[in-house]
Scaffold this active site. Structure first.
Site, PDB file in Angstrom:
ATOM      1  N   ARG A  48       0.798  -1.228   0.000  1.00  0.00           N
ATOM      2  CA  ARG A  48       0.000   0.000   0.000  1.00  0.00           C
ATOM      3  C   ARG A  48       0.828   1.274   0.000  1.00  0.00           C
ATOM      4  O   ARG A  48       0.435   2.270  -0.572  1.00  0.00           O
ATOM      5  CB  ARG A  48      -0.940  -0.002   1.218  1.00  0.00           C
ATOM      6  CG  ARG A  48      -2.124  -0.939   1.058  1.00  0.00           C
ATOM      7  CD  ARG A  48      -3.044  -0.881   2.261  1.00  0.00           C
ATOM      8  NE  ARG A  48      -2.399  -1.384   3.471  1.00  0.00           N
ATOM      9  CZ  ARG A  48      -3.020  -1.525   4.632  1.00  0.00           C
ATOM     10  NH1 ARG A  48      -4.284  -1.155   4.749  1.00  0.00           N
ATOM     11  NH2 ARG A  48      -2.390  -2.003   5.678  1.00  0.00           N
ATOM     12  N   VAL A 136      -0.580 -21.916   9.293  1.00  0.00           N
ATOM     13  CA  VAL A 136      -0.799 -22.540  10.603  1.00  0.00           C
ATOM     14  C   VAL A 136       0.533 -22.713  11.320  1.00  0.00           C
ATOM     15  O   VAL A 136       1.452 -23.343  10.790  1.00  0.00           O
ATOM     16  CB  VAL A 136      -1.493 -23.912  10.464  1.00  0.00           C
ATOM     17  CG1 VAL A 136      -1.693 -24.542  11.845  1.00  0.00           C
ATOM     18  CG2 VAL A 136      -2.838 -23.769   9.755  1.00  0.00           C
ATOM     19  N   ILE A 140       6.478 -24.011  12.335  1.00  0.00           N
ATOM     20  CA  ILE A 140       6.288 -25.439  12.603  1.00  0.00           C
ATOM     21  C   ILE A 140       5.744 -26.091  11.332  1.00  0.00           C
ATOM     22  O   ILE A 140       4.667 -25.715  10.866  1.00  0.00           O
ATOM     23  CB  ILE A 140       5.304 -25.668  13.765  1.00  0.00           C
ATOM     24  CG1 ILE A 140       5.771 -24.930  15.026  1.00  0.00           C
ATOM     25  CG2 ILE A 140       5.149 -27.151  14.051  1.00  0.00           C
ATOM     26  CD1 ILE A 140       4.777 -24.985  16.173  1.00  0.00           C
ATOM     27  N   GLU A 194      -2.265  -7.334  18.869  1.00  0.00           N
ATOM     28  CA  GLU A 194      -2.623  -6.194  18.036  1.00  0.00           C
ATOM     29  C   GLU A 194      -3.340  -5.126  18.858  1.00  0.00           C
ATOM     30  O   GLU A 194      -3.825  -5.384  19.969  1.00  0.00           O
ATOM     31  CB  GLU A 194      -3.538  -6.650  16.895  1.00  0.00           C
ATOM     32  CG  GLU A 194      -2.940  -7.715  15.999  1.00  0.00           C
ATOM     33  CD  GLU A 194      -1.826  -7.193  15.120  1.00  0.00           C
ATOM     34  OE1 GLU A 194      -1.730  -5.955  14.947  1.00  0.00           O
ATOM     35  OE2 GLU A 194      -1.045  -8.016  14.601  1.00  0.00           O
ATOM     36  N   LYS A 209      -7.149 -21.779  12.234  1.00  0.00           N
ATOM     37  CA  LYS A 209      -6.079 -22.774  12.116  1.00  0.00           C
ATOM     38  C   LYS A 209      -6.605 -24.185  12.369  1.00  0.00           C
ATOM     39  O   LYS A 209      -6.217 -25.139  11.677  1.00  0.00           O
ATOM     40  CB  LYS A 209      -4.951 -22.426  13.083  1.00  0.00           C
ATOM     41  CG  LYS A 209      -4.272 -21.100  12.768  1.00  0.00           C
ATOM     42  CD  LYS A 209      -3.348 -20.670  13.888  1.00  0.00           C
ATOM     43  CE  LYS A 209      -2.740 -19.302  13.621  1.00  0.00           C
ATOM     44  NZ  LYS A 209      -1.937 -18.811  14.757  1.00  0.00           N
TER      45      LYS A 209
END
Length: 433
Positions: A48, A136, A140, A194, A209
């Site tokens: 953006r 997810v 990992i 957040e 997830k």
């Protein structure tokens, strides 16, 4: 012999993960080329704000203000979508890229959880990859483990700690004795949460997830709408302390089980025994536990977010595409997926933890026990401490034997309506870990 052609990458979204992916591809270029069999290079980007300093050099890269232009760029072989969100430009870009016959790599769990079945079918028709290892548990490699490493086994259970923000908050509450609101503010200041933490603390991120993991584990179309979702806002310092006294820790878990009735998918805070391996996973770490008929129980643990871990998952998918590897998004073609039904939460059975604040009057415990008896709920143990400061209330904790979700919910409603019970009771489920 001519050198193999580079895999040319277009990246949409230059946030933490996008910038991390560019950095990783440059820093480990030789290693990645050796493992991919050819160079993997970024040729175009879309974001953006052109003026923002992202800590990486963007010289020589084509900049597209409209991310959809990446899907039409003739010098882009694969599109990496790191915009986020189940709708809007992220969805349009992925649909457009697949429609143009371009493979797609994404870290967008919301998009895959909500629209993954349709997008996978589009990828199959085009004969290209739809890859989402980074969607997810960050670094990992759980998607590859389920889709490839465990492809020969029948999985019975999948889940674990799927959100690092919630795990950090619950860990800090336990270690410091502070309340949810104070620890949440700390998590925001540290960048673990957040400014609007709802997606994390209300369990939505973990549910996205879990929907993906359940689809892969049980070979059925992804079904986010069937996931039962609860967050951690109701957990208080009292609950953390009582749980410890009872020999448990509180974790936000995503749990998916294959039962005789179908597939059960749920996200909610749980009490797990302190000795359970999942109880030892603290801070911002994630852990995924899988259980199969032949392989038994496996646990993968690591950082579930951040520039480095998530970028490694994005680049792992790019390496697969560079090699020419093409595995169906859900491990089998859309037509080969099962029609397993979703089991409603009301059919779950298990042990429960119930915390109440009650007025200190004679007969209160007997009144509450009567409600539980009438609803078919059997008590295993009770804890009672001194009075709380507010209104002379007494906190008590009841632990039940195994009972049905429906019976417990019915009892909870009746107990909450008693005039001797003050705030809304806190009910948590107990899991073996």
């Amino acid at each position: 012999m001519a050198s193999p052609a580079s895999l040319r990458v277009g990246i949409a979204g230059l946030g933490t993960v996008g910038a991390g992916t560019v950095s990783l591809l440059r820093a480990n270029a030789a290693l990645i080329e050796a493992r991919a069999g050819r160079p993997v290079v970024v040729t175009a980007i879309s974001a953006r704000d052109r003026s923002r300093d992202r800590g990486i050099a963007l010289d020589g890269l084509r900049w597209h203000d409209d991310p959809l232009a990446l899907a039409n760029d003739r010098d882009v072989d694969v599109v990496v979508e790191l915009i986020g969100g189940a709708e809007g430009p992220a969805r349009r870009l992925v649909e457009h890229a697949l429609g143009n016959g371009r493979p797609v790599v994404t870290a967008n769990k919301a998009l895959i959880a909500v629209h993954g079945a349709t997008l996978a079918a589009s990828a199959e028709r085009a004969g290209v990859a739809l890859a989402f290892e980074a969607a997810v548990a960050g670094g990992i490699p759980v998607i590859k483990a389920l889709r490839e490493g465990l492809a020969a086994d029948r999985l019975l259970r999948i889940g674990g700690i799927l959100n690092g923000t919630c795990n950090y908050i619950l860990t800090a509450m336990r270690e410091s004795g502070r309340g949810f609101d104070e620890v949440l503010q700390e998590a925001q200041a540290l960048g673990y949460a957040e400014a609007d933490p709802s997606t994390d603390v209300d369990g939505i991120d973990a549910a996205h997830k879990l929907a993906i993991l359940a689809a892969l584990a049980f070979g059925r179309p992804v079904d986010f709408s069937s996931v039962h979702v609860e967050g951690i806002r109701s957990i208080g310092a009292l609950d953390i302390g009582f749980a410890n006294e009872l020999g448990y820790r509180i974790k936000l878990l995503g749990i998916a089980r294959h039962t005789e009735r179908g597939v059960e998918t749920r996200v909610h805070p749980c009490l797990v025994p302190i000795a359970a391996p999942i109880a030892q996973v603290d801070g911002v770490f994630n852990a995924v536990v899988a259980e199969g008929e032949f392989v038994g129980r496996l646990m993968l643990e690591g950082r579930g977010a951040g520039a480095g871990p998530t970028a490694t998952a994005v680049v792992a998918d790019l390496i697969d595409i560079a090699r020419g590897s093409l595995v169906p998004a859900w491990g089998a073609s859309s037509g080969a997926l099962s029609a397993l039904v979703s089991v409603p939460m009301s059919e779950r059975s298990g042990d429960f933890y119930l915390r109440l604040s009650v007025l200190d009057r004679p007969g209160v415990i007997a009144e509450i026990a009567g409600v539980l008896r009438d609803c078919g709920v059997s008590l295993r143990s009770m804890l009672q401490h001194g009075r709380e400061a507010a209104e002379g209330a007494v906190p008590i904790v009841l632990v039940t034997h195994e009972t049905s979700e429906a019976a417990m919910q019915a009892a909870l409603e009746k107990i909450a309506a008693l005039d001797v019970v003050l705030p809304r009771p806190t009910m948590l489920r107990i899991e073996p870990g």
